[in-house]
Scaffold this motif. Structure first.
Motif, PDB file in Angstrom:
ATOM      1  N   ILE A 198     141.102 -51.071  46.742  1.00  0.00           N
ATOM      2  CA  ILE A 198     140.539 -49.987  47.558  1.00  0.00           C
ATOM      3  C   ILE A 198     140.571 -48.669  46.806  1.00  0.00           C
ATOM      4  O   ILE A 198     139.592 -47.911  46.801  1.00  0.00           O
ATOM      5  CB  ILE A 198     141.315 -49.880  48.889  1.00  0.00           C
ATOM      6  CG1 ILE A 198     140.972 -51.069  49.785  1.00  0.00           C
ATOM      7  CG2 ILE A 198     140.992 -48.581  49.596  1.00  0.00           C
ATOM      8  CD1 ILE A 198     141.747 -51.076  51.083  1.00  0.00           C
ATOM      9  N   VAL A 199     141.709 -48.382  46.136  1.00  0.00           N
ATOM     10  CA  VAL A 199     141.820 -47.120  45.389  1.00  0.00           C
ATOM     11  C   VAL A 199     140.746 -47.040  44.308  1.00  0.00           C
ATOM     12  O   VAL A 199     140.038 -46.038  44.173  1.00  0.00           O
ATOM     13  CB  VAL A 199     143.233 -46.989  44.784  1.00  0.00           C
ATOM     14  CG1 VAL A 199     143.293 -45.792  43.841  1.00  0.00           C
ATOM     15  CG2 VAL A 199     144.271 -46.831  45.883  1.00  0.00           C
ATOM     16  N   LEU A 200     140.591 -48.119  43.538  1.00  0.00           N
ATOM     17  CA  LEU A 200     139.597 -48.115  42.465  1.00  0.00           C
ATOM     18  C   LEU A 200     138.174 -48.109  43.030  1.00  0.00           C
ATOM     19  O   LEU A 200     137.290 -47.422  42.508  1.00  0.00           O
ATOM     20  CB  LEU A 200     139.797 -49.340  41.563  1.00  0.00           C
ATOM     21  CG  LEU A 200     141.100 -49.373  40.765  1.00  0.00           C
ATOM     22  CD1 LEU A 200     141.216 -50.683  39.999  1.00  0.00           C
ATOM     23  CD2 LEU A 200     141.173 -48.193  39.809  1.00  0.00           C
ATOM     24  N   GLY A 201     137.952 -48.882  44.090  1.00  0.00           N
ATOM     25  CA  GLY A 201     136.617 -48.928  44.679  1.00  0.00           C
ATOM     26  C   GLY A 201     136.181 -47.594  45.259  1.00  0.00           C
ATOM     27  O   GLY A 201     135.037 -47.168  45.074  1.00  0.00           O
ATOM     28  N   LEU A 202     137.103 -46.912  45.963  1.00  0.00           N
ATOM     29  CA  LEU A 202     136.778 -45.605  46.521  1.00  0.00           C
ATOM     30  C   LEU A 202     136.549 -44.572  45.416  1.00  0.00           C
ATOM     31  O   LEU A 202     135.652 -43.727  45.527  1.00  0.00           O
ATOM     32  CB  LEU A 202     137.892 -45.139  47.457  1.00  0.00           C
ATOM     33  CG  LEU A 202     138.088 -45.940  48.749  1.00  0.00           C
ATOM     34  CD1 LEU A 202     139.236 -45.364  49.561  1.00  0.00           C
ATOM     35  CD2 LEU A 202     136.815 -45.952  49.578  1.00  0.00           C
ATOM     36  N   PHE A 204     135.638 -44.997  42.019  1.00  0.00           N
ATOM     37  CA  PHE A 204     134.419 -45.189  41.230  1.00  0.00           C
ATOM     38  C   PHE A 204     133.170 -45.211  42.109  1.00  0.00           C
ATOM     39  O   PHE A 204     132.126 -44.672  41.727  1.00  0.00           O
ATOM     40  CB  PHE A 204     134.521 -46.487  40.425  1.00  0.00           C
ATOM     41  CG  PHE A 204     135.499 -46.419  39.297  1.00  0.00           C
ATOM     42  CD1 PHE A 204     135.214 -45.677  38.163  1.00  0.00           C
ATOM     43  CD2 PHE A 204     136.712 -47.080  39.366  1.00  0.00           C
ATOM     44  CE1 PHE A 204     136.133 -45.603  37.115  1.00  0.00           C
ATOM     45  CE2 PHE A 204     137.622 -47.014  38.332  1.00  0.00           C
ATOM     46  CZ  PHE A 204     137.339 -46.275  37.197  1.00  0.00           C
ATOM     47  N   GLY A 205     133.270 -45.812  43.300  1.00  0.00           N
ATOM     48  CA  GLY A 205     132.123 -45.801  44.203  1.00  0.00           C
ATOM     49  C   GLY A 205     131.802 -44.404  44.709  1.00  0.00           C
ATOM     50  O   GLY A 205     130.630 -44.036  44.840  1.00  0.00           O
ATOM     51  N   GLY A 206     132.859 -43.593  44.962  1.00  0.00           N
ATOM     52  CA  GLY A 206     132.631 -42.223  45.411  1.00  0.00           C
ATOM     53  C   GLY A 206     131.977 -41.369  44.338  1.00  0.00           C
ATOM     54  O   GLY A 206     131.057 -40.595  44.613  1.00  0.00           O
ATOM     55  N   ILE A 207     132.432 -41.512  43.093  1.00  0.00           N
ATOM     56  CA  ILE A 207     131.821 -40.745  41.995  1.00  0.00           C
ATOM     57  C   ILE A 207     130.362 -41.146  41.807  1.00  0.00           C
ATOM     58  O   ILE A 207     129.476 -40.294  41.668  1.00  0.00           O
ATOM     59  CB  ILE A 207     132.625 -40.963  40.699  1.00  0.00           C
ATOM     60  CG1 ILE A 207     134.005 -40.334  40.815  1.00  0.00           C
ATOM     61  CG2 ILE A 207     131.885 -40.377  39.499  1.00  0.00           C
ATOM     62  CD1 ILE A 207     134.892 -40.602  39.617  1.00  0.00           C
ATOM     63  N   ALA A 208     130.097 -42.460  41.796  1.00  0.00           N
ATOM     64  CA  ALA A 208     128.732 -42.941  41.577  1.00  0.00           C
ATOM     65  C   ALA A 208     127.801 -42.497  42.694  1.00  0.00           C
ATOM     66  O   ALA A 208     126.655 -42.088  42.438  1.00  0.00           O
ATOM     67  CB  ALA A 208     128.733 -44.459  41.458  1.00  0.00           C
ATOM     68  N   GLY A 209     128.256 -42.581  43.947  1.00  0.00           N
ATOM     69  CA  GLY A 209     127.390 -42.232  45.063  1.00  0.00           C
ATOM     70  C   GLY A 209     127.176 -40.739  45.215  1.00  0.00           C
ATOM     71  O   GLY A 209     126.110 -40.308  45.668  1.00  0.00           O
TER      72      GLY A 209
END
Length: 390
Positions: A198-202, A204-209
């Motif tokens: 969750i930490v990694l997904g939030l 990297f996904g937050g930066i990309a989005g």
């Protein structure tokens, strides 16, 4: 909720406090008013309670997770206690009646002997002498959470007898005690692994989005490369790279980190797609115009908008983590003795000829199936409760 305004005969304006629905032009019922005034989390709870299978799955998982802090107390034996007199002993049944009379729970003692034709251990129950079980008793010594020494158990074998509810393995270790101790590692490896995911997904996904452009393209290419690699061989390669000299604690943390590092791309893509839509909303644009930093806009304004979906996705990812640890430990590439997990116990059942003779060695399969199904049903219930269109 709005109110209606009227004028009395004197021409003075007064406010009618009666709730008014602009869509139906009718007064709201108390149930409707309670729903419109409820928070998002309360509405989710109401919807989740209607999903009966998900509620019962949550109850089952709660009972399983009770074994995590109290494994030493629940198990009648210490996980690695050996009894050379009872190798491959069959499960002992718990009885309440002996010769027609009601008694406290008891077991019949086992008589062990070797069949000289097949060279296998055979056991017979001696039904002449019932042996009552002991409850809230002193048994095998253990270090409770590594803090202090204790010997208290909920149930103990009879004095001078045995209590092998699910039989024993090739070294005479109690299968039921192993399942209780194994729940501690097998159930927590999913939680720790999903936390890392969750930490990694939030992140990297937050930066990309949020930023898009080159940053988004770079992260998406990394995700595509990671998802193109075969999962199980990659798990095996990374697990095999862990030094065999590491202690069981370090092996456990190394395994959870591996599972977490390989699971975050799916969540990152879901976060990215949500942020691409939410970053154009007026409240997000207002925060940017007020001078909020990107990290604050993402964490305080965008991510809370779909926290419920993240929880549902994480719940559905935990079974994959549990099955991953089980597969690696079964192949002797994950946790190893003296650590006890359900996968480690299944390692004893690799020989199919042994399983056909001693089927109780497959006992860890049952809690694995129950837990995985319960998590899937719970995830379905949370996902439906978090869906605003249902």
């Amino acid at each position: 909720m709005t109110t209606t305004g009227h004028h009395d005969r004197t021409g003075e304006h007064f406010v009618d406090p009666t709730p008014f629905n602009p869509h139906t032009s009718r007064e709201l019922t108390p149930e409707q008013e309670r729903f419109f005034q409820a928070s998002q989390w309360k509405i989710m709870w109401w919807k989740f309670r209607r999903h009966r299978v998900a509620v019962w799955s949550a109850v089952v998982l709660f009972l399983f997770y009770l074994c995590v802090p109290f494994a030493e107390v629940i198990a009648p034996y210490e996980a690695n206690t050996r009894d050379s007199k009872y190798l491959f002993a069959p499960p002992q049944g718990v009885h309440l009646f002996h010769e027609g009379s009601l008694r406290t729970p008891f077991v019949y003692p086992l008589k062990a002997k070797i069949d000289m034709k097949t060279l296998q251990w055979t056991y017979e129950e001696d039904r002449r002498k019932p042996m009552p079980l002991r409850f809230f008793c002193s048994g095998d010594d253990y270090q409770f959470w590594g803090l202090f020494k204790a010997d208290f158990h909920l149930v103990c074998p009879p004095k001078g007898g045995t209590f092998y509810l699910l039989g024993t393995d090739r070294l005479g270790r109690d299968q039921f005690s192993g399942l209780v101790y194994g729940a501690r590692l097998s159930l927590t490896v999913g939680l720790v692994g999903v936390a890392i995911s969750i930490v990694l997904g939030l992140f990297f996904g937050g930066i990309a989005g949020y930023f898009g452009g080159f940053v988004d393209s770079l992260i998406q290419r990394v995700i595509e490369i990671m998802r193109s690699l075969p999962e199980l061989p990659l798990w095996m390669a990374l697990s095999a790279a862990l030094p065999v000299t590491w202690s069981p604690v370090w092996i456990y943390f190394g395994l959870t980190i591996i599972l977490g590092l390989l699971d975050w791309p799916g969540l990152a893509r879901a976060v990215r797609s949500k942020l691409l839509a939410l970053r154009e909303e007026e409240y997000a644009q207002a925060a940017v115009l007020m001078g909020a930093k990107p990290s604050r806009v993402i964490s305080k304004h965008l991510l809370p908008g779909f926290t419920s979906h993240i929880i549902a996705s994480a719940t559905l990812s935990i079974p994959g983590m549990i099955l991953g640890e089980t597969a690696l430990s079964f192949l002797n590439l994950g946790l190893r003795r003296p650590s006890v997990s359900w996968g480690v116990m299944l390692n004893e059942a690799q020989n199919i000829s042994v399983v056909t003779v001693y089927p109780w060695l497959m006992a860890p399969v049952i809690p694995i199936i129950i837990v995985v199904l319960a998590f899937n049903f719970l995830g379905d219930g949370l996902r439906d409760a978090a869906d605003p269109y249902k």
